[in-house]
Scaffold this motif. Structure first.
Motif, mmCIF file in Angstrom:
data_model
loop_
_atom_site.group_PDB
_atom_site.id
_atom_site.type_symbol
_atom_site.label_atom_id
_atom_site.label_comp_id
_atom_site.label_asym_id
_atom_site.label_seq_id
_atom_site.Cartn_x
_atom_site.Cartn_y
_atom_site.Cartn_z
ATOM 1 N N LEU A 1 0.801 -1.230 0.000
ATOM 2 C CA LEU A 1 0.000 0.000 0.000
ATOM 3 C C LEU A 1 0.835 1.282 0.000
ATOM 4 O O LEU A 1 0.291 2.372 -0.097
ATOM 5 N N VAL A 2 2.146 1.151 0.089
ATOM 6 C CA VAL A 2 3.021 2.321 0.223
ATOM 7 C C VAL A 2 2.916 3.254 -0.981
ATOM 8 O O VAL A 2 2.941 4.477 -0.835
ATOM 9 N N ASP A 3 2.768 2.703 -2.183
ATOM 10 C CA ASP A 3 2.755 3.535 -3.392
ATOM 11 C C ASP A 3 1.554 4.470 -3.471
ATOM 12 O O ASP A 3 1.557 5.414 -4.257
ATOM 13 N N MET A 4 0.521 4.247 -2.666
ATOM 14 C CA MET A 4 -0.628 5.150 -2.652
ATOM 15 C C MET A 4 -0.295 6.464 -1.949
ATOM 16 O O MET A 4 -0.978 7.465 -2.152
ATOM 17 N N TYR A 5 0.754 6.474 -1.117
ATOM 18 C CA TYR A 5 1.047 7.627 -0.280
ATOM 19 C C TYR A 5 2.326 8.370 -0.656
ATOM 20 O O TYR A 5 2.605 9.416 -0.109
ATOM 21 N N ARG A 6 3.105 7.796 -1.579
ATOM 22 C CA ARG A 6 4.326 8.484 -2.016
ATOM 23 C C ARG A 6 4.627 8.135 -3.461
ATOM 24 O O ARG A 6 4.217 7.089 -3.971
ATOM 25 N N LYS A 7 5.350 9.047 -4.119
ATOM 26 C CA LYS A 7 5.821 8.797 -5.479
ATOM 27 C C LYS A 7 7.341 8.793 -5.415
ATOM 28 O O LYS A 7 7.960 9.790 -5.025
ATOM 29 N N ASP A 8 7.950 7.686 -5.789
ATOM 30 C CA ASP A 8 9.401 7.539 -5.723
ATOM 31 C C ASP A 8 10.012 8.071 -7.014
ATOM 32 O O ASP A 8 9.721 7.574 -8.097
ATOM 33 N N GLU A 9 10.857 9.094 -6.897
ATOM 34 C CA GLU A 9 11.505 9.710 -8.054
ATOM 35 C C GLU A 9 13.018 9.512 -8.005
ATOM 36 O O GLU A 9 13.768 10.279 -8.595
ATOM 37 N N THR A 10 13.468 8.463 -7.313
ATOM 38 C CA THR A 10 14.891 8.180 -7.199
ATOM 39 C C THR A 10 15.415 7.731 -8.561
ATOM 40 O O THR A 10 14.843 6.824 -9.166
ATOM 41 N N PRO A 11 16.501 8.342 -9.064
ATOM 42 C CA PRO A 11 17.029 7.924 -10.363
ATOM 43 C C PRO A 11 17.626 6.520 -10.292
ATOM 44 O O PRO A 11 18.222 6.142 -9.281
ATOM 45 N N PRO A 12 17.474 5.724 -11.354
ATOM 46 C CA PRO A 12 18.008 4.354 -11.340
ATOM 47 C C PRO A 12 19.533 4.308 -11.231
ATOM 48 O O PRO A 12 20.093 3.310 -10.782
ATOM 49 N N GLU A 13 20.223 5.388 -11.614
ATOM 50 C CA GLU A 13 21.689 5.417 -11.520
ATOM 51 C C GLU A 13 22.152 5.265 -10.076
ATOM 52 O O GLU A 13 23.237 4.753 -9.818
ATOM 53 N N ALA A 14 21.348 5.715 -9.119
ATOM 54 C CA ALA A 14 21.714 5.614 -7.711
ATOM 55 C C ALA A 14 21.815 4.153 -7.289
ATOM 56 O O ALA A 14 22.733 3.772 -6.561
ATOM 57 N N PHE A 15 20.897 3.331 -7.762
ATOM 58 C CA PHE A 15 20.920 1.914 -7.410
ATOM 59 C C PHE A 15 22.052 1.192 -8.141
ATOM 60 O O PHE A 15 22.654 0.264 -7.606
ATOM 61 N N GLU A 16 22.351 1.619 -9.369
ATOM 62 C CA GLU A 16 23.471 1.026 -10.107
ATOM 63 C C GLU A 16 24.788 1.340 -9.405
ATOM 64 O O GLU A 16 25.687 0.493 -9.342
ATOM 65 N N HIS A 17 24.905 2.552 -8.885
ATOM 66 C CA HIS A 17 26.116 2.944 -8.159
ATOM 67 C C HIS A 17 26.300 2.073 -6.922
ATOM 68 O O HIS A 17 27.409 1.631 -6.619
ATOM 69 N N LEU A 18 25.219 1.785 -6.202
ATOM 70 C CA LEU A 18 25.287 0.927 -5.020
ATOM 71 C C LEU A 18 25.728 -0.485 -5.407
ATOM 72 O O LEU A 18 26.529 -1.108 -4.706
ATOM 73 N N GLU A 19 25.228 -0.989 -6.525
ATOM 74 C CA GLU A 19 25.617 -2.323 -6.987
ATOM 75 C C GLU A 19 27.103 -2.369 -7.342
ATOM 76 O O GLU A 19 27.797 -3.334 -7.027
#
Length: 130
Positions: A72-90
């Motif tokens: 149900l989390v997506d009803m209360y927030r919109k995630d605008e995190t760029p995918p590059e951030a997750f690639e950097h973590l990987e």
């Protein structure tokens, strides 16, 4: 609703005390300003938070009454995190595993002797080729 409670409700932090600590350390901003834990959150607010070396960017769509299930989390927030951030973590994770596997620690005496034998065998073969 308070920012620390909001981030706990939408499951970005496991406990409210962890969310409060993150706000006190300045890891959370609301509309470009560093937020204290007691800062009120309203719909259309832009939240930026740093967690696990990733800068998450969220837009508040609505304020929940209490902690939500993960679906149900997506009803209360919109995630605008760029995918590059997750690639950097990987990439960071892979670079840490490059030298030695997790949990193996330092080479044992036996490992060291095997490494020395391997290196001396290579030198022996390289010297005989000339």
């Amino acid at each position: 609703m308070r920012i620390d409670k909001y981030l706990w409700c939408i499951r970005y932090y496991k406990t409210r005390s962890i969310a409060t600590e993150a706000a006190k350390k300045g890891h959370i901003t609301v509309n470009g300003q560093v937020a204290k834990p007691s800062r009120e959150v309203f719909p259309t607010d832009k939240i930026t938070l740093r967690k696990d070396q990733i800068n998450y960017k969220l837009t508040v769509l609505d304020v929940p009454l209490n902690r939500l299930g993960a679906k149900l989390v997506d009803m209360y927030r919109k995630d605008e995190t760029p995918p590059e951030a997750f690639e950097h973590l990987e990439l960071l994770r892979l670079s840490k595993e490059h030298y030695r596997a997790n949990g193996t620690g330092r080479p044992t005496k036996k490992d060291r002797r095997e490494i020395d034998d391997y290196i001396s065998d290579e030198d022996f073969y390289n010297d005989n080729e000339d």
